[in-house]
Design a protein around this motif. Structure first.
Motif, PDB file in Angstrom:
ATOM      1  N   GLU A  21       0.818  -1.207   0.000  1.00 49.45           N
ATOM      2  CA  GLU A  21       0.000   0.000   0.000  1.00 49.45           C
ATOM      3  C   GLU A  21       0.857   1.265   0.000  1.00 49.45           C
ATOM      4  O   GLU A  21       0.524   2.261  -0.667  1.00 49.45           O
ATOM      5  CB  GLU A  21      -0.926  -0.002   1.215  1.00 49.45           C
ATOM      6  N   GLU A  22       1.985   1.222   0.730  1.00 49.58           N
ATOM      7  CA  GLU A  22       2.869   2.394   0.771  1.00 49.58           C
ATOM      8  C   GLU A  22       3.359   2.761  -0.630  1.00 49.58           C
ATOM      9  O   GLU A  22       3.440   3.939  -0.981  1.00 49.58           O
ATOM     10  CB  GLU A  22       4.071   2.139   1.679  1.00 49.58           C
ATOM     11  N   ASN A  23       3.704   1.743  -1.415  1.00 47.85           N
ATOM     12  CA  ASN A  23       4.184   1.996  -2.773  1.00 47.85           C
ATOM     13  C   ASN A  23       3.083   2.570  -3.654  1.00 47.85           C
ATOM     14  O   ASN A  23       3.310   3.498  -4.444  1.00 47.85           O
ATOM     15  CB  ASN A  23       4.712   0.707  -3.400  1.00 47.85           C
ATOM     16  N   SER A  24       1.895   2.009  -3.538  1.00 46.86           N
ATOM     17  CA  SER A  24       0.770   2.476  -4.350  1.00 46.86           C
ATOM     18  C   SER A  24       0.464   3.945  -4.075  1.00 46.86           C
ATOM     19  O   SER A  24       0.302   4.749  -5.011  1.00 46.86           O
ATOM     20  CB  SER A  24      -0.460   1.615  -4.064  1.00 46.86           C
ATOM     21  N   ILE A  25       0.414   4.311  -2.810  1.00 47.26           N
ATOM     22  CA  ILE A  25       0.134   5.706  -2.436  1.00 47.26           C
ATOM     23  C   ILE A  25       1.220   6.634  -2.949  1.00 47.26           C
ATOM     24  O   ILE A  25       0.943   7.702  -3.508  1.00 47.26           O
ATOM     25  CB  ILE A  25      -0.007   5.824  -0.903  1.00 47.26           C
ATOM     26  N   ALA A  26       2.470   6.228  -2.784  1.00 51.13           N
ATOM     27  CA  ALA A  26       3.598   7.080  -3.193  1.00 51.13           C
ATOM     28  C   ALA A  26       3.633   7.267  -4.709  1.00 51.13           C
ATOM     29  O   ALA A  26       3.901   8.379  -5.199  1.00 51.13           O
ATOM     30  CB  ALA A  26       4.909   6.483  -2.699  1.00 51.13           C
ATOM     31  N   ILE A 249      21.154   2.576  -1.348  1.00 53.55           N
ATOM     32  CA  ILE A 249      20.512   1.306  -1.012  1.00 53.55           C
ATOM     33  C   ILE A 249      19.394   1.604  -0.018  1.00 53.55           C
ATOM     34  O   ILE A 249      19.620   2.272   1.003  1.00 53.55           O
ATOM     35  CB  ILE A 249      21.518   0.314  -0.402  1.00 53.55           C
ATOM     36  N   THR A 250      18.198   1.141  -0.307  1.00 57.59           N
ATOM     37  CA  THR A 250      17.055   1.470   0.549  1.00 57.59           C
ATOM     38  C   THR A 250      17.199   0.847   1.937  1.00 57.59           C
ATOM     39  O   THR A 250      17.821  -0.198   2.104  1.00 57.59           O
ATOM     40  CB  THR A 250      15.729   0.984  -0.067  1.00 57.59           C
ATOM     41  N   ARG A 251      16.588   1.518   2.910  1.00 57.10           N
ATOM     42  CA  ARG A 251      16.545   0.985   4.275  1.00 57.10           C
ATOM     43  C   ARG A 251      15.399  -0.012   4.429  1.00 57.10           C
ATOM     44  O   ARG A 251      15.409  -0.844   5.318  1.00 57.10           O
ATOM     45  CB  ARG A 251      16.391   2.126   5.276  1.00 57.10           C
ATOM     46  N   ARG A 252      14.385   0.115   3.573  1.00 55.57           N
ATOM     47  CA  ARG A 252      13.235  -0.787   3.592  1.00 55.57           C
ATOM     48  C   ARG A 252      13.328  -1.736   2.407  1.00 55.57           C
ATOM     49  O   ARG A 252      13.760  -1.337   1.316  1.00 55.57           O
ATOM     50  CB  ARG A 252      11.938   0.022   3.520  1.00 55.57           C
ATOM     51  N   ASP A 253      12.923  -2.987   2.608  1.00 58.58           N
ATOM     52  CA  ASP A 253      12.989  -3.949   1.510  1.00 58.58           C
ATOM     53  C   ASP A 253      11.696  -3.922   0.699  1.00 58.58           C
ATOM     54  O   ASP A 253      10.819  -3.076   0.909  1.00 58.58           O
ATOM     55  CB  ASP A 253      13.321  -5.357   2.029  1.00 58.58           C
ATOM     56  N   ASN A 254      11.563  -4.860  -0.237  1.00 63.97           N
ATOM     57  CA  ASN A 254      10.399  -4.857  -1.133  1.00 63.97           C
ATOM     58  C   ASN A 254       9.093  -5.180  -0.415  1.00 63.97           C
ATOM     59  O   ASN A 254       8.013  -4.858  -0.912  1.00 63.97           O
ATOM     60  CB  ASN A 254      10.602  -5.843  -2.286  1.00 63.97           C
ATOM     61  N   ASN A 255       9.170  -5.808   0.763  1.00 65.42           N
ATOM     62  CA  ASN A 255       7.958  -6.094   1.535  1.00 65.42           C
ATOM     63  C   ASN A 255       7.535  -4.919   2.409  1.00 65.42           C
ATOM     64  O   ASN A 255       6.425  -4.909   2.940  1.00 65.42           O
ATOM     65  CB  ASN A 255       8.173  -7.332   2.419  1.00 65.42           C
ATOM     66  N   GLN A 256       8.407  -3.946   2.551  1.00 67.53           N
ATOM     67  CA  GLN A 256       8.166  -2.831   3.477  1.00 67.53           C
ATOM     68  C   GLN A 256       7.958  -1.491   2.760  1.00 67.53           C
ATOM     69  O   GLN A 256       8.022  -0.447   3.389  1.00 67.53           O
ATOM     70  CB  GLN A 256       9.350  -2.708   4.446  1.00 67.53           C
ATOM     71  N   GLY A 257       7.734  -1.539   1.456  1.00 69.76           N
ATOM     72  CA  GLY A 257       7.520  -0.291   0.727  1.00 69.76           C
ATOM     73  C   GLY A 257       8.787   0.436   0.379  1.00 69.76           C
ATOM     74  O   GLY A 257       8.856   1.667   0.483  1.00 69.76           O
ATOM     75  N   GLY A 258       9.800  -0.298  -0.076  1.00 68.00           N
ATOM     76  CA  GLY A 258      11.068   0.330  -0.413  1.00 68.00           C
ATOM     77  C   GLY A 258      10.958   1.343  -1.545  1.00 68.00           C
ATOM     78  O   GLY A 258      11.685   2.350  -1.560  1.00 68.00           O
TER      79      GLY A 258
END
Length: 267
Positions: A21-26, A249-258
């Motif tokens: 959901e975080e990715n979709s909103i962003a 390099i992101t701090r969040r991975d693909n499951n966490q809305g990187g």
């Protein structure tokens, strides 16, 4: 305007092949702010379309890079802007050599995956891509149109898959590019086809400076994209090699809305 070129599997999508959901909103927010998001994937358009629709990328000015750069698609008009197909003689050679190594092999025909054998790899690919798999034992005799790519898969023996790749490289030199897109998938596309080459082509087409682009990925098939983009981002869950090609390099991975992290921080 900035353009985010984002990989799907392992990047925009979580491990369940869904958009957090975080990715979709962003993504929707950055589109509203006048930026662009281009899906940059090894998948076909049929497989990527549900994500295009969910993110609202089916509007004017939205594009998708497919088959690891073998096709560039206008998501609004449905027009194929660019594609680079593989001669059937190459396709048949790859299938025959994969069979010698006991590997599963498939290609693409319209909206379908086509393969001569019904194996667990076919079921796994169907789950991952939601594409229908059609099994035809006489596939090599029935193929009429040149596909954009061929894919081999091996779920239980990475070393055997690597041995096949190494054996193929002398033949492939100057003709076909071969690279892993995941632990199980080995991609075969025409020499010169890559996500990076497609990014450069699309930027020229849109008259957008490459410096205004961000590339986000996680795996070997993303390296050319990371190298081509003005700013390169590798996911926290990315491979060690992909991280070497990244500016961040992101701090969040693909499951966490990187991907949301990338948009919030850089767009």
């Amino acid at each position: 305007m900035k353009i985010l070129f984002t990989d799907l599997d392992g990047t925009l999508l979580n491990d369940e092949k869904q958009i957090p959901e975080e990715n979709s909103i962003a993504v929707k927010r950055t589109l509203q702010n006048g930026n662009a998001v281009v899906l940059c994937t090894g998948r076909s358009y049929f497989s990527a379309k549900k994500f295009v629709d969910r993110l609202g990328l089916n509007r004017e000015g939205c594009y998708a890079i497919l088959y690891n750069g073998g096709m560039i698609y206008d998501c609004c008009s449905g027009e194929i802007l660019y594609q680079n197909t593989m001669p059937l003689s190459y396709v048949k050679y790859i299938f025959n050599q994969a069979a010698r190594f006991g590997l599963y092999c498939q290609t693409y025909e319209g909206d379908y995956v086509v393969t001569p054998e019904d194996r667990p790899e076919a079921a796994q690919y169907h789950w991952s891509s939601q594409m229908e798999v059609r099994v035809d034992p006489d596939l090599l005799e029935h193929l009429k149109e040149e596909p954009v790519k061929v894919l081999t898969s091996c779920l239980d023996d990475r070393k055997k898959h690597e041995a096949y790749r190494d054996a193929m490289l002398p033949w492939a030199k100057g003709k076909v590019s071969i690279f892993f897109s995941s632990e199980y998938y080995l991609e075969h596309v025409m020499e010169g086809v890559s996500k990076g080459a497609a990014i450069r082509w699309l930027c020229r087409y849109l008259h957008v400076p490459i410096e205004q682009t961000i590339g986000a990925g996680d795996a070997e098939n993303d390296l050319s994209m990371l190298d081509a983009a003005g700013f390169a981002v590798c996911m926290k869950n990315g491979t060690p090699e992909a991280k070497k090609h990244a500016d961040y390099i992101t701090r969040r991975d693909n499951n966490q809305g990187g991907v949301a992290e990338i948009i919030e921080k850089f767009m």
